[in-house]
Enzyme design. Structure first.
Site, mmCIF file in Angstrom:
data_model
loop_
_atom_site.group_PDB
_atom_site.id
_atom_site.type_symbol
_atom_site.label_atom_id
_atom_site.label_comp_id
_atom_site.label_asym_id
_atom_site.label_seq_id
_atom_site.Cartn_x
_atom_site.Cartn_y
_atom_site.Cartn_z
ATOM 1 N N THR A 1 69.745 38.580 -141.320
ATOM 2 C CA THR A 1 70.761 38.706 -142.371
ATOM 3 C C THR A 1 71.594 37.430 -142.436
ATOM 4 O O THR A 1 72.027 36.915 -141.405
ATOM 5 C CB THR A 1 71.664 39.929 -142.072
ATOM 6 O OG1 THR A 1 70.820 41.065 -142.021
ATOM 7 C CG2 THR A 1 72.739 40.112 -143.132
ATOM 8 N N CYS B 1 80.135 13.236 -112.681
ATOM 9 C CA CYS B 1 79.873 13.213 -111.231
ATOM 10 C C CYS B 1 79.753 14.627 -110.682
ATOM 11 O O CYS B 1 80.451 15.530 -111.132
ATOM 12 C CB CYS B 1 81.034 12.579 -110.493
ATOM 13 S SG CYS B 1 81.600 11.079 -111.232
#
Ligand code: PLP
Length: 373
Positions: A232, A321
């Site tokens: 839809t 990191c």
């Protein structure tokens, strides 16, 4: 008093425009009908979806029946990659929506050829030609890179692919609404876009499929989107996407001029902070408006992003990191940026609501971040 927050991460996502919000509102509540229903509740949503398709098509020089609504850039990219069968050629610095879709195909036995951009951050037609392999049926090269902002020569890349009998897809998620695009002039066969990168809502996008071409279906179910993409329709978001795109396209030059002034100020300001700074992707003039990628050798990009975040300024990093390593993005690796420079690479992407004061505040905060050793 609350400090002013500055958003300078528009390549990640953009704020919803007033035009998009106003267009969406009626379809979030009162006009809730399903466009596929037979009764009268369907009429306004169905008409709105058709009008949005026509608006979007006009913004990129396509025909309305060449526009297929999807859940965003990721789905559009997956549809093209998985909807074709031949040998695939992709650039090594594509978004993961393309790269991981290609890797998934590779794991099922499909051949994938990866081509690397030049050190400056561009993918050139001669690279496609040099690396060409028999059987390549689809080439996928992004229009603009999401980490360094470089804009590729799509028209000549598409020509190079066509000359050898392959189709050409471009992931234009970072470019649509920011630089002028005409699919006929570019000669592309498929083009992916995502609304949240041009001040539309998240979770909606589109795929341009040139008339006459076929892709295998990715999402199966009902007969929506000419029977090619089931589900839809997300009516409010489709309507919001069209309103946002039209507004951006109507003022594309004005926006680029505003962002150009801010970008120059930012580049000057950053250059005055460090003699060693590099600007990946900025060698030539083919970079997205408002896009600044800056590398500070020997610095941690993540550290800089954190200092700015504490000051209420949002930017992003090209390296992150964990406890043991700094992970450099595949884009910075693909352009062969040395590790020491790549580790200190940040991305500042300005948007139309940013001002000269914002740029001054960003430069001031960067000065503090860089003074922290
Ligand atoms: N392609 C590019 C170049 C992108 O920058 C992004 C999002 O960052 C995507 C694809 C994925 O789009 P979406 O967030 O709509 O799934």
């Amino acid at each position: 008093m609350r400090k002013k927050l500055i958003y300078a991460d528009h390549a990640a996502t953009t704020p919803l425009s007033d035009a998009a919000w106003a267009a969406m509102m009626p379809f979030l509540r009162e006009e809730f009908g399903n466009p596929s229903s037979l009764h009268s509740f369907a009429k306004k949503p169905r008409d709105a979806v058709s009008a949005a398709r026509a608006t979007i098509a006009a913004c990129i020089g396509a025909e309305p029946e060449e526009i297929f609504f999807t859940s965003g850039g990721t789905e559009s990219d997956n549809w093209v990659i998985k909807g074709t069968d031949d040998v695939l050629m992709v650039s090594a610095y594509e978004h993961h929506a393309v790269l991981n879709a290609a890797a998934s195909e590779e794991s099922c036995g499909r051949k994938v050829v990866y081509v690397r951009p030049k050190v400056g951050g561009y993918l050139m037609p001669e690279t496609l030609t040099k690396r060409w392999k028999d059987g390549v049926g689809l080439v996928s090269v992004m229009m603009a890179n999401n980490e360094i902002g470089t804009i590729n020569p799509i028209k000549t890349l598409a020509e190079a692919a066509h000359k050898r009998g392959a189709l050409f897809h471009t992931d234009a998620v970072q470019a649509v609404g920011h630089i002028p695009i005409d699919v006929r002039d570019l000669g592309v066969d498929f083009l992916s876009a995502s609304a949240h990168k041009f001040n539309g809502p998240k979770g909606i996008g589109f795929l341009f499929i040139r008339k006459g071409l076929k892709l295998k279906q990715l999402i199966h179910g009902g007969q929506q989107e000419a029977g090619l993409r089931a589900g839809t329709e997300n009516v409010a978001s489709i309507v919001g996407m069209a309103a946002a795109l039209k507004e951006n396209c109507d003022s594309i030059e004005e926006n680029a001029a505003h962002l150009g002034v801010l970008k120059d100020q930012l580049l000057d300001g950053i250059s005055s902070l460090s003699k060693e700074v590099h600007f990946p992707g900025s060698k030539f003039d083919y970079q997205l408006p408002g896009f600044v990628c800056a590398s500070f050798p020997g610095r941690s990009a993540e550290g800089i992003v954190h200092v700015l975040d504490l000051k209420g300024i949002a930017i992003s990093a090209g390296a992150a990191c964990d406890s043991k390593n700094t992970h450099i993005s595949h884009v910075l690796k693909a352009i062969r940026l040395p590790r020491e420079i790549a580790e200190g690479t940040i991305r500042i992407t300005l948007g139309i609501e940013n001002s000269e004061e914002d740029v001054k505040a960003i430069i001031g905060a960067l000065k503090i971040a860089l003074s922290k050793g």
